[in-house]
Write a protein that holds these residues in place. Structure first.
Motif, PDB file in Angstrom:
ATOM      1  N   MET A  27     133.106   1.924  30.027  1.00 44.76           N
ATOM      2  CA  MET A  27     132.455   3.123  30.566  1.00 44.76           C
ATOM      3  C   MET A  27     131.031   2.753  30.943  1.00 44.76           C
ATOM      4  O   MET A  27     130.400   1.942  30.278  1.00 44.76           O
ATOM      5  N   GLY A  28     130.556   3.357  31.990  1.00 43.89           N
ATOM      6  CA  GLY A  28     129.186   3.095  32.379  1.00 43.89           C
ATOM      7  C   GLY A  28     128.810   3.815  33.655  1.00 43.89           C
ATOM      8  O   GLY A  28     129.439   4.797  34.049  1.00 43.89           O
ATOM      9  N   TYR A  29     127.792   3.266  34.293  1.00 47.43           N
ATOM     10  CA  TYR A  29     127.265   3.829  35.524  1.00 47.43           C
ATOM     11  C   TYR A  29     127.284   2.762  36.607  1.00 47.43           C
ATOM     12  O   TYR A  29     126.862   1.632  36.374  1.00 47.43           O
ATOM     13  N   CYS A  30     127.748   3.136  37.800  1.00 49.19           N
ATOM     14  CA  CYS A  30     127.725   2.210  38.934  1.00 49.19           C
ATOM     15  C   CYS A  30     126.662   2.665  39.918  1.00 49.19           C
ATOM     16  O   CYS A  30     126.583   3.848  40.268  1.00 49.19           O
ATOM     17  N   HIS A  31     125.862   1.714  40.384  1.00 52.53           N
ATOM     18  CA  HIS A  31     124.768   1.984  41.297  1.00 52.53           C
ATOM     19  C   HIS A  31     125.013   1.405  42.688  1.00 52.53           C
ATOM     20  O   HIS A  31     124.120   1.434  43.530  1.00 52.53           O
ATOM     21  N   CYS A  32     126.227   0.891  42.945  1.00 52.68           N
ATOM     22  CA  CYS A  32     126.470   0.247  44.246  1.00 52.68           C
ATOM     23  C   CYS A  32     126.431   1.271  45.380  1.00 52.68           C
ATOM     24  O   CYS A  32     126.694   2.459  45.179  1.00 52.68           O
ATOM     25  N   GLU A  33     126.109   0.793  46.547  1.00 49.77           N
ATOM     26  CA  GLU A  33     125.990   1.652  47.720  1.00 49.77           C
ATOM     27  C   GLU A  33     127.312   2.345  48.024  1.00 49.77           C
ATOM     28  O   GLU A  33     127.346   3.519  48.392  1.00 49.77           O
ATOM     29  N   CYS A  35     129.801   3.279  45.905  1.00 54.03           N
ATOM     30  CA  CYS A  35     130.013   4.388  44.963  1.00 54.03           C
ATOM     31  C   CYS A  35     129.042   5.539  45.229  1.00 54.03           C
ATOM     32  O   CYS A  35     129.419   6.706  45.130  1.00 54.03           O
ATOM     33  N   ARG A  36     127.799   5.208  45.545  1.00 58.05           N
ATOM     34  CA  ARG A  36     126.821   6.260  45.832  1.00 58.05           C
ATOM     35  C   ARG A  36     127.255   7.085  47.036  1.00 58.05           C
ATOM     36  O   ARG A  36     127.218   8.313  47.013  1.00 58.05           O
ATOM     37  N   ALA A  40     128.430  10.884  46.788  1.00 61.45           N
ATOM     38  CA  ALA A  40     127.333  11.694  47.334  1.00 61.45           C
ATOM     39  C   ALA A  40     126.253  11.914  46.279  1.00 61.45           C
ATOM     40  O   ALA A  40     125.633  12.975  46.204  1.00 61.45           O
ATOM     41  N   GLY A  41     126.036  10.909  45.452  1.00 58.11           N
ATOM     42  CA  GLY A  41     125.020  10.993  44.409  1.00 58.11           C
ATOM     43  C   GLY A  41     124.327   9.654  44.235  1.00 58.11           C
ATOM     44  O   GLY A  41     124.787   8.631  44.744  1.00 58.11           O
ATOM     45  N   PRO A  42     123.239   9.609  43.506  1.00 60.60           N
ATOM     46  CA  PRO A  42     122.490   8.376  43.335  1.00 60.60           C
ATOM     47  C   PRO A  42     123.123   7.378  42.371  1.00 60.60           C
ATOM     48  O   PRO A  42     122.712   6.221  42.325  1.00 60.60           O
ATOM     49  N   VAL A  43     124.128   7.833  41.588  1.00 62.30           N
ATOM     50  CA  VAL A  43     124.783   6.973  40.608  1.00 62.30           C
ATOM     51  C   VAL A  43     126.151   7.587  40.303  1.00 62.30           C
ATOM     52  O   VAL A  43     126.338   8.802  40.429  1.00 62.30           O
ATOM     53  N   GLU A 116     121.169  -2.654  43.230  1.00 63.88           N
ATOM     54  CA  GLU A 116     121.256  -1.743  44.370  1.00 63.88           C
ATOM     55  C   GLU A 116     120.759  -0.335  44.036  1.00 63.88           C
ATOM     56  O   GLU A 116     120.853   0.570  44.875  1.00 63.88           O
ATOM     57  N   THR A 117     120.240  -0.130  42.836  1.00 63.81           N
ATOM     58  CA  THR A 117     119.907   1.227  42.397  1.00 63.81           C
ATOM     59  C   THR A 117     118.873   1.895  43.299  1.00 63.81           C
ATOM     60  O   THR A 117     117.983   1.241  43.857  1.00 63.81           O
ATOM     61  N   VAL A 118     119.020   3.204  43.421  1.00 63.96           N
ATOM     62  CA  VAL A 118     118.015   4.039  44.065  1.00 63.96           C
ATOM     63  C   VAL A 118     117.434   5.017  43.048  1.00 63.96           C
ATOM     64  O   VAL A 118     116.565   5.811  43.371  1.00 63.96           O
ATOM     65  N   LEU A 119     117.963   4.951  41.809  1.00 65.73           N
ATOM     66  CA  LEU A 119     117.502   5.811  40.729  1.00 65.73           C
ATOM     67  C   LEU A 119     117.394   4.985  39.456  1.00 65.73           C
ATOM     68  O   LEU A 119     118.384   4.666  38.817  1.00 65.73           O
TER      69      LEU A 119
END
Length: 144
Positions: A27-33, A35-36, A40-43, A116-119
């Motif tokens: 489980m986690g958070y993906c920051h790739c372009e 997935c974003r 339609a979200g930053p993560v 790749e994060t934007v947040l």
């Protein structure tokens, strides 16, 4: 969480319903372009499951599929457009979006594609440049 627990999930309108059983592989958070843009979200909050742990219980014929690459088969409800999950055949896992299984006790363990994060999120969890080595990535960690 007990190994045999089952959690129910659905699309936005409830036309497509499914269960996940057991424990996720991660489980986690993906920051790739990708997935974003899809979310339609930053993560994107993900839960990864063996395919046999995910069962569609209603609305199978109402599921649309889009694959930009052969690595990801993104699934959504044809009625409401609500995103459901993404099959990743190359790693043998299905990403069930955490928000679609509201009763599931989500406990993220990692951030992937953090380069790749934007947040920026300062939560003390490991931040991976791409993905862990065992998933075909570099395994390189980067600073928060």
């Amino acid at each position: 969480m007990a190994n045999g627990e089952t959690y129910t999930g659905s699309c936005f309108c409830g036309e497509v319903q499914f269960t996940v059983k057991g424990e996720p592989a991660g489980m986690g958070y993906c920051h790739c372009e990708s997935c974003r843009r899809w979310s339609a979200g930053p993560v994107n909050a993900f839960t990864l499951w063996k395919p046999e742990a995910v069962t569609v219980t209603q609305g199978t014929n109402n599921i649309g599929t889009y694959n930009k690459t052969s690595n990801s088969y993104r699934k959504w409800c044809k009625t409401c457009g609500g995103h459901i999950f993404t099959e990743h055949p190359s790693i043998g896992l299905t990403d069930v979006y955490a928000a679609t299984i509201p009763e599931f006790p989500y406990h993220p363990g990692v951030h992937v594609h953090y380069q790749e994060t934007v947040l920026r999120i300062n939560d003390g969890l490991p931040k991976m440049k791409d993905v862990p080595r065992e998933m075909g990535g570099s395994g390189i960690s980067i600073d928060e």
